[in-house]
Design a protein around this motif. Structure first.
Motif, PDB file in Angstrom:
ATOM      1  N   THR A   1       0.837  -1.203   0.000  1.00 35.63           N
ATOM      2  CA  THR A   1       0.000   0.000   0.000  1.00 35.63           C
ATOM      3  C   THR A   1       0.870   1.250   0.000  1.00 35.63           C
ATOM      4  O   THR A   1       0.547   2.246  -0.660  1.00 35.63           O
ATOM      5  N   ALA A   2       1.988   1.202   0.718  1.00 36.61           N
ATOM      6  CA  ALA A   2       2.909   2.338   0.693  1.00 36.61           C
ATOM      7  C   ALA A   2       3.671   2.394  -0.627  1.00 36.61           C
ATOM      8  O   ALA A   2       3.837   3.470  -1.225  1.00 36.61           O
ATOM      9  N   ARG A   3       4.134   1.221  -1.114  1.00 36.37           N
ATOM     10  CA  ARG A   3       4.948   1.174  -2.338  1.00 36.37           C
ATOM     11  C   ARG A   3       4.171   1.654  -3.549  1.00 36.37           C
ATOM     12  O   ARG A   3       4.710   2.319  -4.428  1.00 36.37           O
ATOM     13  N   LEU A   4       2.880   1.325  -3.609  1.00 39.17           N
ATOM     14  CA  LEU A   4       2.047   1.741  -4.740  1.00 39.17           C
ATOM     15  C   LEU A   4       1.428   3.118  -4.558  1.00 39.17           C
ATOM     16  O   LEU A   4       0.690   3.587  -5.417  1.00 39.17           O
ATOM     17  N   GLY A   5       1.696   3.754  -3.445  1.00 45.16           N
ATOM     18  CA  GLY A   5       1.173   5.100  -3.221  1.00 45.16           C
ATOM     19  C   GLY A   5      -0.295   5.138  -2.865  1.00 45.16           C
ATOM     20  O   GLY A   5      -0.959   6.168  -3.026  1.00 45.16           O
ATOM     21  N   LEU A   6      -0.843   4.023  -2.334  1.00 42.85           N
ATOM     22  CA  LEU A   6      -2.272   3.955  -2.046  1.00 42.85           C
ATOM     23  C   LEU A   6      -2.664   4.737  -0.800  1.00 42.85           C
ATOM     24  O   LEU A   6      -3.851   4.960  -0.562  1.00 42.85           O
ATOM     25  N   LEU A   7      -1.670   5.141   0.004  1.00 44.74           N
ATOM     26  CA  LEU A   7      -1.973   5.882   1.227  1.00 44.74           C
ATOM     27  C   LEU A   7      -2.044   7.397   1.001  1.00 44.74           C
ATOM     28  O   LEU A   7      -2.437   8.132   1.901  1.00 44.74           O
TER      29      LEU A   7
ATOM     30  N   LYS B   1      -3.310  11.027  -0.294  1.00 45.16           N
ATOM     31  CA  LYS B   1      -4.653  11.610  -0.340  1.00 45.16           C
ATOM     32  C   LYS B   1      -5.207  11.562  -1.748  1.00 45.16           C
ATOM     33  O   LYS B   1      -6.398  11.327  -1.959  1.00 45.16           O
ATOM     34  N   ARG B   2      -4.365  11.785  -2.744  1.00 50.15           N
ATOM     35  CA  ARG B   2      -4.787  11.764  -4.141  1.00 50.15           C
ATOM     36  C   ARG B   2      -4.032  10.677  -4.896  1.00 50.15           C
ATOM     37  O   ARG B   2      -2.810  10.557  -4.747  1.00 50.15           O
ATOM     38  N   HIS B   3      -4.750   9.895  -5.693  1.00 51.18           N
ATOM     39  CA  HIS B   3      -4.146   8.804  -6.443  1.00 51.18           C
ATOM     40  C   HIS B   3      -3.123   9.352  -7.434  1.00 51.18           C
ATOM     41  O   HIS B   3      -3.415  10.257  -8.220  1.00 51.18           O
ATOM     42  N   LEU B   4      -1.901   8.828  -7.378  1.00 51.02           N
ATOM     43  CA  LEU B   4      -0.794   9.240  -8.248  1.00 51.02           C
ATOM     44  C   LEU B   4      -0.525  10.747  -8.151  1.00 51.02           C
ATOM     45  O   LEU B   4      -0.065  11.376  -9.099  1.00 51.02           O
ATOM     46  N   ASP B   5      -0.852  11.297  -6.961  1.00 52.73           N
ATOM     47  CA  ASP B   5      -0.674  12.731  -6.712  1.00 52.73           C
ATOM     48  C   ASP B   5      -1.436  13.585  -7.724  1.00 52.73           C
ATOM     49  O   ASP B   5      -1.048  14.720  -8.019  1.00 52.73           O
ATOM     50  N   GLY B   6      -2.542  13.050  -8.247  1.00 52.48           N
ATOM     51  CA  GLY B   6      -3.341  13.773  -9.228  1.00 52.48           C
ATOM     52  C   GLY B   6      -4.561  14.418  -8.596  1.00 52.48           C
ATOM     53  O   GLY B   6      -4.560  14.781  -7.422  1.00 52.48           O
ATOM     54  N   GLU B   7      -5.647  14.499  -9.370  1.00 51.58           N
ATOM     55  CA  GLU B   7      -6.845  15.224  -8.924  1.00 51.58           C
ATOM     56  C   GLU B   7      -7.901  14.332  -8.294  1.00 51.58           C
ATOM     57  O   GLU B   7      -8.921  14.821  -7.804  1.00 51.58           O
ATOM     58  N   PHE B   8      -7.676  12.995  -8.306  1.00 49.52           N
ATOM     59  CA  PHE B   8      -8.707  12.077  -7.845  1.00 49.52           C
ATOM     60  C   PHE B   8      -8.241  11.250  -6.656  1.00 49.52           C
ATOM     61  O   PHE B   8      -7.061  10.883  -6.563  1.00 49.52           O
ATOM     62  N   ALA B   9      -9.187  10.955  -5.773  1.00 50.65           N
ATOM     63  CA  ALA B   9      -8.938   9.959  -4.744  1.00 50.65           C
ATOM     64  C   ALA B   9      -8.893   8.583  -5.423  1.00 50.65           C
ATOM     65  O   ALA B   9      -9.386   8.412  -6.545  1.00 50.65           O
ATOM     66  N   LEU B  10      -8.311   7.594  -4.747  1.00 49.89           N
ATOM     67  CA  LEU B  10      -8.127   6.275  -5.352  1.00 49.89           C
ATOM     68  C   LEU B  10      -9.454   5.669  -5.806  1.00 49.89           C
ATOM     69  O   LEU B  10      -9.558   5.135  -6.912  1.00 49.89           O
ATOM     70  N   THR B  11     -10.488   5.750  -4.957  1.00 45.89           N
ATOM     71  CA  THR B  11     -11.768   5.132  -5.317  1.00 45.89           C
ATOM     72  C   THR B  11     -12.410   5.853  -6.487  1.00 45.89           C
ATOM     73  O   THR B  11     -13.015   5.220  -7.360  1.00 45.89           O
ATOM     74  N   GLU B  12     -12.277   7.172  -6.560  1.00 42.10           N
ATOM     75  CA  GLU B  12     -12.799   7.910  -7.712  1.00 42.10           C
ATOM     76  C   GLU B  12     -12.105   7.466  -8.994  1.00 42.10           C
ATOM     77  O   GLU B  12     -12.759   7.263 -10.028  1.00 42.10           O
ATOM     78  N   ALA B  13     -10.796   7.320  -8.919  1.00 44.94           N
ATOM     79  CA  ALA B  13     -10.032   6.888 -10.101  1.00 44.94           C
ATOM     80  C   ALA B  13     -10.458   5.495 -10.544  1.00 44.94           C
ATOM     81  O   ALA B  13     -10.580   5.215 -11.740  1.00 44.94           O
ATOM     82  N   ARG B  14     -10.713   4.618  -9.576  1.00 43.21           N
ATOM     83  CA  ARG B  14     -11.123   3.250  -9.920  1.00 43.21           C
ATOM     84  C   ARG B  14     -12.506   3.241 -10.576  1.00 43.21           C
ATOM     85  O   ARG B  14     -12.753   2.475 -11.514  1.00 43.21           O
ATOM     86  N   ILE B  15     -13.414   4.075 -10.094  1.00 43.19           N
ATOM     87  CA  ILE B  15     -14.743   4.161 -10.715  1.00 43.19           C
ATOM     88  C   ILE B  15     -14.615   4.633 -12.156  1.00 43.19           C
ATOM     89  O   ILE B  15     -15.241   4.079 -13.070  1.00 43.19           O
ATOM     90  N   LEU B  16     -13.808   5.647 -12.382  1.00 38.78           N
ATOM     91  CA  LEU B  16     -13.599   6.139 -13.749  1.00 38.78           C
ATOM     92  C   LEU B  16     -13.022   5.046 -14.634  1.00 38.78           C
ATOM     93  O   LEU B  16     -13.419   4.890 -15.795  1.00 38.78           O
ATOM     94  N   TYR B  17     -12.081   4.277 -14.096  1.00 39.89           N
ATOM     95  CA  TYR B  17     -11.491   3.192 -14.876  1.00 39.89           C
ATOM     96  C   TYR B  17     -12.552   2.156 -15.250  1.00 39.89           C
ATOM     97  O   TYR B  17     -12.615   1.697 -16.396  1.00 39.89           O
ATOM     98  N   GLU B  18     -13.388   1.761 -14.294  1.00 34.71           N
ATOM     99  CA  GLU B  18     -14.410   0.742 -14.559  1.00 34.71           C
ATOM    100  C   GLU B  18     -15.424   1.225 -15.581  1.00 34.71           C
ATOM    101  O   GLU B  18     -15.858   0.456 -16.452  1.00 34.71           O
ATOM    102  N   VAL B  19     -15.810   2.489 -15.510  1.00 36.80           N
ATOM    103  CA  VAL B  19     -16.769   3.032 -16.483  1.00 36.80           C
ATOM    104  C   VAL B  19     -16.128   3.094 -17.867  1.00 36.80           C
ATOM    105  O   VAL B  19     -16.789   2.878 -18.883  1.00 36.80           O
ATOM    106  N   SER B  20     -14.821   3.364 -17.907  1.00 36.91           N
ATOM    107  CA  SER B  20     -14.106   3.368 -19.184  1.00 36.91           C
ATOM    108  C   SER B  20     -14.006   1.962 -19.760  1.00 36.91           C
ATOM    109  O   SER B  20     -14.218   1.747 -20.957  1.00 36.91           O
ATOM    110  N   ALA B  21     -13.707   0.980 -18.904  1.00 35.46           N
ATOM    111  CA  ALA B  21     -13.515  -0.400 -19.359  1.00 35.46           C
ATOM    112  C   ALA B  21     -14.831  -1.093 -19.687  1.00 35.46           C
ATOM    113  O   ALA B  21     -14.875  -1.999 -20.520  1.00 35.46           O
ATOM    114  N   GLN B  22     -15.918  -0.657 -19.026  1.00 38.12           N
ATOM    115  CA  GLN B  22     -17.231  -1.274 -19.248  1.00 38.12           C
ATOM    116  C   GLN B  22     -18.256  -0.185 -19.553  1.00 38.12           C
ATOM    117  O   GLN B  22     -19.040   0.188 -18.689  1.00 38.12           O
ATOM    118  N   PRO B  23     -18.253   0.359 -20.763  1.00 40.00           N
ATOM    119  CA  PRO B  23     -19.237   1.402 -21.095  1.00 40.00           C
ATOM    120  C   PRO B  23     -20.655   0.927 -20.805  1.00 40.00           C
ATOM    121  O   PRO B  23     -21.016  -0.217 -21.077  1.00 40.00           O
TER     122      PRO B  23
END
Length: 303
Positions: A25-31, A33-55
């Motif tokens: 969790t530390a090595r992948l940066g999951l702790l 506040k923002r996923h990959l130091d970007g604009e989204f929290a991890l769960t938000e990023a995962r939702i976007l990924y799932e909607v992209s992968a499964q229109p």
């Protein structure tokens, strides 16, 4: 037979897994506040990924995939909609559901996330040789296979000999999903089950019913039955359950000397029609007086 671990062994194994969890969790940066130091929290990023992968994925399917509390997921989805990253659209198969699609802004955001994630993982693998990377990927696949095999109960297709609460409940869900006007009553379901070249199949995942299909003998046509009530719960879609239900139905029909299976549908059920066409159903003339039906199909099973 595998021997059961002692309490000391089990405690040690749990501790080892917890230790690895803390590491990755530390090595992948999951702790952060923002996923990959970007604009989204991890769960938000995962939702976007799932909607992209499964229109056109549904919220219920997302909840099943991500194993999130329904209220929490609803709040996150609402937030992404307000930010104009995803939008709700009409369902092709279930009027009660409002599937999700990425907006143009959402597509750009997912593209950025994918680039950032690729760069992050590339950096983690940079010091490994080819053989080491292959060993790592194989180990990850092994971990997933071990856990998945024990998490998901096997699918079981059952032909009923009498109506039960499970059958009545999923048929009601089907009726509401596609706004069926001509509905079966419990007495007619028993008659259907008892009639030759007819039947009702349920798909079970563990103790849960996740799908159904009906076969009804057509008195007006020789050696012909009708496929009815094919339905899979939104949370169980994408697992080929409809195909397995139809496989069981067709095998039974052949055993009863049925040469043709007919069905009716309507134009809005595009996903269902595409499935039937893929399985060899072809358009035909109207064969019944169903007021809702606009599409009529049949499949030749052979003598």
């Amino acid at each position: 037979m595998n021997a059961l671990p002692s309490q000391a062994q089990l405690t040690q194994q749990i501790a080892a897994i917890r230790e690895f969890n803390r590491y990755y969790t530390a090595r992948l940066g999951l702790l952060r506040k923002r996923h990959l130091d970007g604009e989204f929290a991890l769960t938000e990023a995962r939702i976007l990924y799932e909607v992209s992968a499964q229109p056109k994925v549904t919220a219920s399917a997302l909840q099943e995939t991500l194993e999130l509390d329904a209220g929490y997921l609803s709040r996150l989805v609402a937030g992404l909609i307000r930010r104009k990253l995803i939008r709700r659209v009409s369902s092709d198969t279930d009027a009660r559901e409002k599937p999700l699609l990425l907006t143009a802004t959402g597509q750009k955001a997912v593209a950025r996330l994918n680039e950032q994630s690729m760069a992050h993982i590339h950096g983690m693998l940079a010091h490994l040789g080819t053989a080491e990377r292959e060993a790592l990927v194989a180990s990850l696949a092994g971990v997933r296979a071990l856990l998945e095999d024990r998490q998901q109960a096997p699918l079981r297709i059952t032909r009923l000999t009498a109506p039960n609460d499970h059958a009545l409940a999923i048929l009601r869900e089907y009726y509401e999903a596609v706004h069926v006007v001509q509905r079966d009553k419990p007495g007619s379901i028993q008659q259907l089950i008892d009639e030759p070249a007819s039947g009702l199949w349920l798909a079970y995942r563990g103790d849960e019913v996740v799908g159904c299909v009906v076969l009804r003998k057509l008195a007006a046509l020789s050696r012909a039955s009708e496929c009815k009530r094919l339905y899979v719960k939104p949370s169980a879609r994408g697992q080929h359950i409809a195909d397995k239900l139809l496989d069981a139905q067709e095998a039974y029909a052949r055993s009863q000397g049925i040469e043709w299976i007919y069905l009716d549908s309507y134009d809005d059920l595009k996903a269902a029609i595409a499935l039937y066409e893929k399985r060899g159903y072809e358009r035909c003339e109207r064969y019944n007086d169903n007021p809702q039906a606009t599409v009529f199909m049949r499949k030749y099973l052979g003598p």
